[in-house]
Design a protein around this motif. Structure first.
Motif, short mmCIF file in Angstrom:
data_model
loop_
_atom_site.label_atom_id
_atom_site.label_comp_id
_atom_site.label_asym_id
_atom_site.label_seq_id
_atom_site.Cartn_x
_atom_site.Cartn_y
_atom_site.Cartn_z
N ARG A 319 0.93 -1.15 0.14
CA ARG A 319 -0.07 0.11 -0.06
C ARG A 319 0.96 1.10 0.25
O ARG A 319 1.82 1.29 0.89
CB ARG A 319 -0.92 -0.02 1.40
CG ARG A 319 -2.32 0.21 1.04
CD ARG A 319 -3.02 0.47 2.32
NE ARG A 319 -3.61 -0.82 2.91
CZ ARG A 319 -4.37 -0.86 3.60
NH1 ARG A 319 -4.87 0.38 4.61
NH2 ARG A 319 -5.22 -1.96 4.23
N PHE A 320 0.58 2.04 -0.89
CA PHE A 320 1.27 3.23 -0.65
C PHE A 320 0.77 4.33 0.47
O PHE A 320 -0.54 4.18 0.84
CB PHE A 320 1.06 4.24 -2.35
CG PHE A 320 1.99 3.67 -3.45
CD1 PHE A 320 3.04 3.50 -3.09
CD2 PHE A 320 1.36 3.33 -4.41
CE1 PHE A 320 4.17 3.05 -4.19
CE2 PHE A 320 2.01 2.74 -5.40
CZ PHE A 320 3.39 2.54 -5.29
N ASP A 321 1.29 5.07 0.94
CA ASP A 321 1.08 5.91 2.12
C ASP A 321 -0.35 6.82 1.48
O ASP A 321 -0.49 7.16 0.61
CB ASP A 321 1.83 6.90 2.54
CG ASP A 321 3.22 6.65 3.11
OD1 ASP A 321 3.17 5.31 3.41
OD2 ASP A 321 4.16 7.13 3.26
N GLY A 322 -1.51 6.56 2.62
CA GLY A 322 -2.67 7.52 2.33
C GLY A 322 -3.73 6.59 1.62
O GLY A 322 -4.67 6.80 1.45
N ALA A 323 -3.20 5.40 1.06
CA ALA A 323 -3.95 4.53 0.04
C ALA A 323 -4.93 3.77 1.22
O ALA A 323 -4.73 3.50 2.30
CB ALA A 323 -3.30 3.76 -0.73
N THR A 324 -6.24 3.50 0.57
CA THR A 324 -7.08 2.63 1.29
C THR A 324 -6.87 1.09 0.82
O THR A 324 -6.23 0.84 -0.11
CB THR A 324 -8.56 2.98 0.99
OG1 THR A 324 -8.80 2.56 -0.50
CG2 THR A 324 -8.91 4.52 1.22
N ALA A 325 -7.73 0.15 1.60
CA ALA A 325 -7.44 -1.32 1.38
C ALA A 325 -7.98 -1.86 -0.04
O ALA A 325 -6.97 -2.47 -0.55
CB ALA A 325 -8.22 -2.09 2.46
N VAL A 326 -8.66 -0.98 -0.77
CA VAL A 326 -8.95 -1.37 -2.06
C VAL A 326 -8.11 -0.95 -3.02
O VAL A 326 -8.00 -1.38 -4.14
CB VAL A 326 -10.50 -0.81 -2.33
CG1 VAL A 326 -11.51 -1.61 -1.70
CG2 VAL A 326 -10.57 0.50 -2.32
N GLU A 327 -7.06 0.03 -2.51
CA GLU A 327 -6.07 0.50 -3.54
C GLU A 327 -4.84 -0.55 -3.11
O GLU A 327 -3.60 0.03 -3.73
CB GLU A 327 -5.71 1.85 -3.33
CG GLU A 327 -6.86 2.75 -4.01
CD GLU A 327 -7.04 4.26 -3.16
OE1 GLU A 327 -7.43 5.18 -4.00
OE2 GLU A 327 -6.47 4.45 -2.20
N GLU A 328 -4.80 -1.21 -2.54
CA GLU A 328 -3.58 -2.17 -2.45
C GLU A 328 -2.97 -2.86 -3.77
O GLU A 328 -4.00 -3.03 -4.75
CB GLU A 328 -4.04 -3.47 -1.37
CG GLU A 328 -3.66 -2.85 0.07
CD GLU A 328 -3.85 -4.27 0.95
OE1 GLU A 328 -4.01 -5.38 0.43
OE2 GLU A 328 -3.65 -4.04 2.11
N PHE A 329 -1.89 -3.03 -3.73
CA PHE A 329 -1.27 -3.53 -4.98
C PHE A 329 -0.52 -4.69 -4.47
O PHE A 329 -0.17 -4.78 -3.30
CB PHE A 329 -0.71 -2.54 -5.88
CG PHE A 329 0.66 -2.03 -5.49
CD1 PHE A 329 0.63 -0.96 -4.31
CD2 PHE A 329 1.74 -2.46 -5.78
CE1 PHE A 329 1.72 -0.42 -3.83
CE2 PHE A 329 3.13 -2.01 -5.39
CZ PHE A 329 2.71 -0.92 -4.10
N ILE A 330 -0.32 -5.58 -5.69
CA ILE A 330 0.32 -6.84 -5.24
C ILE A 330 1.62 -7.11 -6.14
O ILE A 330 1.89 -6.81 -7.28
CB ILE A 330 -0.50 -8.20 -5.46
CG1 ILE A 330 -1.45 -8.12 -4.40
CG2 ILE A 330 0.26 -9.36 -5.68
CD1 ILE A 330 -2.71 -9.19 -4.90
N ALA A 331 2.76 -7.45 -5.27
CA ALA A 331 4.12 -7.94 -5.91
C ALA A 331 4.00 -9.58 -5.71
O ALA A 331 3.87 -10.00 -4.56
CB ALA A 331 5.22 -7.14 -5.26
N THR A 332 4.82 -10.17 -6.70
CA THR A 332 5.26 -11.39 -6.27
C THR A 332 6.66 -11.64 -6.24
O THR A 332 7.47 -11.21 -7.07
CB THR A 332 4.47 -12.62 -7.14
OG1 THR A 332 4.92 -12.09 -8.48
CG2 THR A 332 3.16 -12.61 -7.09
#
Ligand code: ADP
Length: 381
Positions: A319-332
């Motif tokens: 998550r970038f600072d200030g982002a909400t849970a739905v704005e999470e992104f994924i790295a593998t």
């Protein structure tokens, strides 16, 4: 055997002017002997397309061609196309032998001995020759599906149509049957259209895949073309698991400005785009580099919320600072996880791996090129 072609095929259920448009202007060609997977979410028109090819549903507009003839008006029985469904649709009171022989008895002039020979040959090919005298109720799900396939194969049709044929099987058997079906299709060389909603199945099975959404064809290509060079946001998001990450932004000079970061584009990319245009920046989870060091102007700080270690890979939710849970992104990442929940990390988005889409139309304006991935001719190295 014959190739199959759909030319601007449309299906409207109900009133032609006010009904449900299930399939719209779909054009796709399956050369003789090829395996095409038709994939898309539930309700996108896959079954309707297949049923029009089979002759079970009338075509509202456009042409369906098998070999060199248009078959719109040919009845289902006269099409020489065999269909395999998710439900095996075997006759419960007939033996495997009788189930397989039934179609031949109905549709050919073959003698009883010839039919018996053909059934036995096909049963041997399918590995079900030991089961010929059993009834469907005495077989496992996998064996029943094999009989259903055998019954289609025994007819030696011009084309096979398969509608989610493996979805009733458990995961392990499904994976086995996928491989087996591919081998079988190659061996028989019969033109095949295979419908599934499962993108993994599409990626692993098809020579080519056709991606459908809301009745419209989004892209036809090899699995790797669709994965690395998606035509639009829909294909980019649908193909691949975990999905591609998307960030809304706007072109500001040579930068894509998003709420969380400003991403510098090379001049070759930004020169082709109109300043100020709304864009979506996409990047696949495996292309994001996660580290604890600042790595130039394509690296950004983010917080790790959760790490799921899968053994072969780690799914890192960020998550970038200030982002909400739905704005999470994924790295593998591969191997043993080096970060854990609560860590601060740097995520780097390498320029050769990013995709850009026009936010309004969804059309891809820049894709990572297949060449950058090390893949050659659609095959992994
Ligand atoms: P899929 O196989 O991709 O799940 P379908 O081809 O079954 O999709 O359906 C495509 C669309 O057509 C859906 O919106 C569905 O509700 C509609 N549809 C399917 N069959 C009928 C029907 N017999 N009458 C009216 N609408 C239908």
């Amino acid at each position: 055997m014959a190739g199959l072609e759909l030319d601007d095929v449309t299906k409207v259920y109900g009133d032609e002017n006010a009904g449900v448009v299930a399939v719209e202007d779909v054009s796709v060609e399956v050369p003789d002997g090829d395996f095409l997977v038709l994939v898309g979410p539930s309700g996108c028109g896959k079954s309707t397309t297949l049923r029009m090819i089979a002759g079970l549903e009338a075509v509202t507009d456009g042409e369906v061609r098998l070999g060199d003839r248009t078959i719109n008006e040919v009845s289902a029985q006269d099409r020489d196309i065999a269909m395999v469904f998710q439900s095996y649709a075997l006759y419960p009171h007939k033996t495997v032998r009788a189930n397989m022989a039934f179609g031949l008895e109905e549709s050919t002039e073959l003698s009883e001995t010839e039919i018996d020979e053909t059934v036995e040959e096909t049963a041997a090919l399918m590995g079900i020759d030991e089961l010929l005298d059993r009834k469907p109720g005495e077989l496992s799900g996998g064996q029943q599906q094999r009989v259903a396939l055998g019954r289609a194969i025994v007819r030696d049709p011009d084309a096979f149509l398969m509608d989610e044929p493996l979805s009733n099987l458990d995961a392990k058997l499904r994976a086995e049957m996928r491989t087996e079906l591919q081998h079988l299709q190659e061996q028989l060389g019969v033109t095949t259209v295979y419908v599934t909603h499962d993108q993994t199945e599409a990626m692993t099975m098809g020579d080519r895949i056709a991606v459908l959404n809301q009745g419209e064809l989004q892209q036809v290509g090899t699995p790797l073309e669709c994965y690395h060079e998606p035509n639009n946001l829909f294909v980019a998001g649908f193909i691949g698991e975990p999905s591609m990450n998307f960030f809304d932004g706007r072109l500001d000079g040579a930068w894509v400005a998003t709420d969380a970061f400003d991403y510098p584009l090379g001049p070759a990319t930004s020169d082709d785009l109109e300043d100020g245009s709304e864009l979506v920046l996409g990047i696949r989870p495996e292309d994001i580099r996660v580290s604890d060091r600042r790595t130039g102007d394509r690296g950004f700080e983010a917080g790790v919320s959760v790490v799921e270690p899968m053994g072969n890979e780690n799914i890192i939710h960020l998550r970038f600072d200030g982002a909400t849970a739905v704005e999470e992104f994924i790295a593998t990442t591969e191997g043993v996880p080096t970060v854990s929940g609560g860590d601060r990390v740097t995520v780097e988005f390498p320029e050769e791996a990013i995709h850009l889409f026009d936010a309004e139309s969804g059309t891809a304006v820049k894709n990572r090129r297949l060449a950058f991935t090390g893949a050659v001719d659609g095959m992994l190295p």
